[in-house]
Enzyme design. Sequence first.
Site, PDB file in Angstrom:
ATOM      1  N   LYS A 119      -7.938 -10.706  -8.476  1.00  0.00           N
ATOM      2  CA  LYS A 119      -9.217 -10.840  -7.058  1.00  0.00           C
ATOM      3  C   LYS A 119     -10.115  -9.906  -7.184  1.00  0.00           C
ATOM      4  CE  LYS A 119      -8.592  -9.932  -2.911  1.00  0.00           C
ATOM      5  NZ  LYS A 119      -8.112  -9.799  -1.752  1.00  0.00           N
ATOM      6  N   LYS A 125       0.818  -1.228   0.094  1.00  0.00           N
ATOM      7  CA  LYS A 125      -0.299   0.029   0.333  1.00  0.00           C
ATOM      8  C   LYS A 125       1.038   1.728   0.311  1.00  0.00           C
ATOM      9  CE  LYS A 125      -4.508  -1.823   2.178  1.00  0.00           C
ATOM     10  NZ  LYS A 125      -5.221  -2.361   3.320  1.00  0.00           N
ATOM     11  N   LYS A 140     -12.514  -3.834  -4.213  1.00  0.00           N
ATOM     12  CA  LYS A 140     -12.325  -2.096  -4.997  1.00  0.00           C
ATOM     13  C   LYS A 140     -11.500  -1.470  -4.684  1.00  0.00           C
ATOM     14  CE  LYS A 140     -17.436  -2.064  -3.870  1.00  0.00           C
ATOM     15  NZ  LYS A 140     -18.241  -1.822  -4.547  1.00  0.00           N
TER      16      LYS A 140
END
Length: 334
Positions: A197, A114, A200
Amino acid sequence: MSRPRVLSGIQPTADSFHLGNYLGALRQWVAMQDSCDAFYCVVDLHAITVPQDPAVLRRRTRVAAAQLFGAGLDPDRCTVFVQSHVPEHVELAWVLGCLTGFGEASRMVQFKDKSAKAGPDTASVGLFTYPILQAADILLYQTDQVPVGEDQRQHLELTRDLAQRFNHRFGETFVIPRPYILPGVAKIADLQDPTIKMSKSSSSPQGIVDVLEDPAAIRRKIGRAVTDAGTEVRADEEAKPGITNLLRIYSALTGEAVASLEQRYAGAGYGTLKKDLADVVVNALAPVRERTEKMLADTDHLDRLLAQGASRARQVAGVTMAAVRDRVGLLPPS
């Protein structure tokens, strides 16, 4: 024999959960409330590790909770609450953070991923310590089992390490949680890129089917789902990832084996499969959407349910934190 205690949480970072959330987590949570002492929370504190609009976060927290009830969680059979309504989560996270090595926290793969996307200068300390708060979420309830996917396994290992470290230093305090790999969970892929996958954070809007989405939009998205070369309807991860994903969704929602679906659609073509699958998805999600909308139409009732859940959660959390404060050596309030 007492039932094993489980805990799991979900972030309120979107206006709707998606089909991957529903099949990968929510349906299993509903089943587990009968076999386990189940605690489920909307983890709004985790959500603010990245920037959030305050009004949107409040709305999405209610929408997330309403969907949990809409999916079938029963406040009489499990404990459903909002993470920030139980301040012991943050207090225990601080204590555990003081037992966590900087290098240990630096090795968490999700932070690396991230922060690499956002840039090291924009990643917050909260994002860095996210796994420690997650450990507090789990240990606070003396959790026996934690439903996890592969992407969370490293965080659970950190949780186990911290529990053992605390117990060794201060005496037996925490249950050492075990991973609970959900049986038969379908791994749902992006409709536009079946190699990734459904998510969002990484999927395009056209690659995601939302639980609260309008039925017409669901039909359009499934109709436009990426398929593969040829016309044969068969599961093959390498040669036919698109069709394999559609068959997996169909099987997960109906309980019919993929092999049986292959036989039924032999010679039928992709169009027929997509049309039938759209009906299956729309029919499966319709009652969830209707119950969620009913919950959101009476937010006072929803808030009362969440307050009841938080009260029940605090009863358990309070006992744990009293023991932690005593063993660490914090002076009790007079």
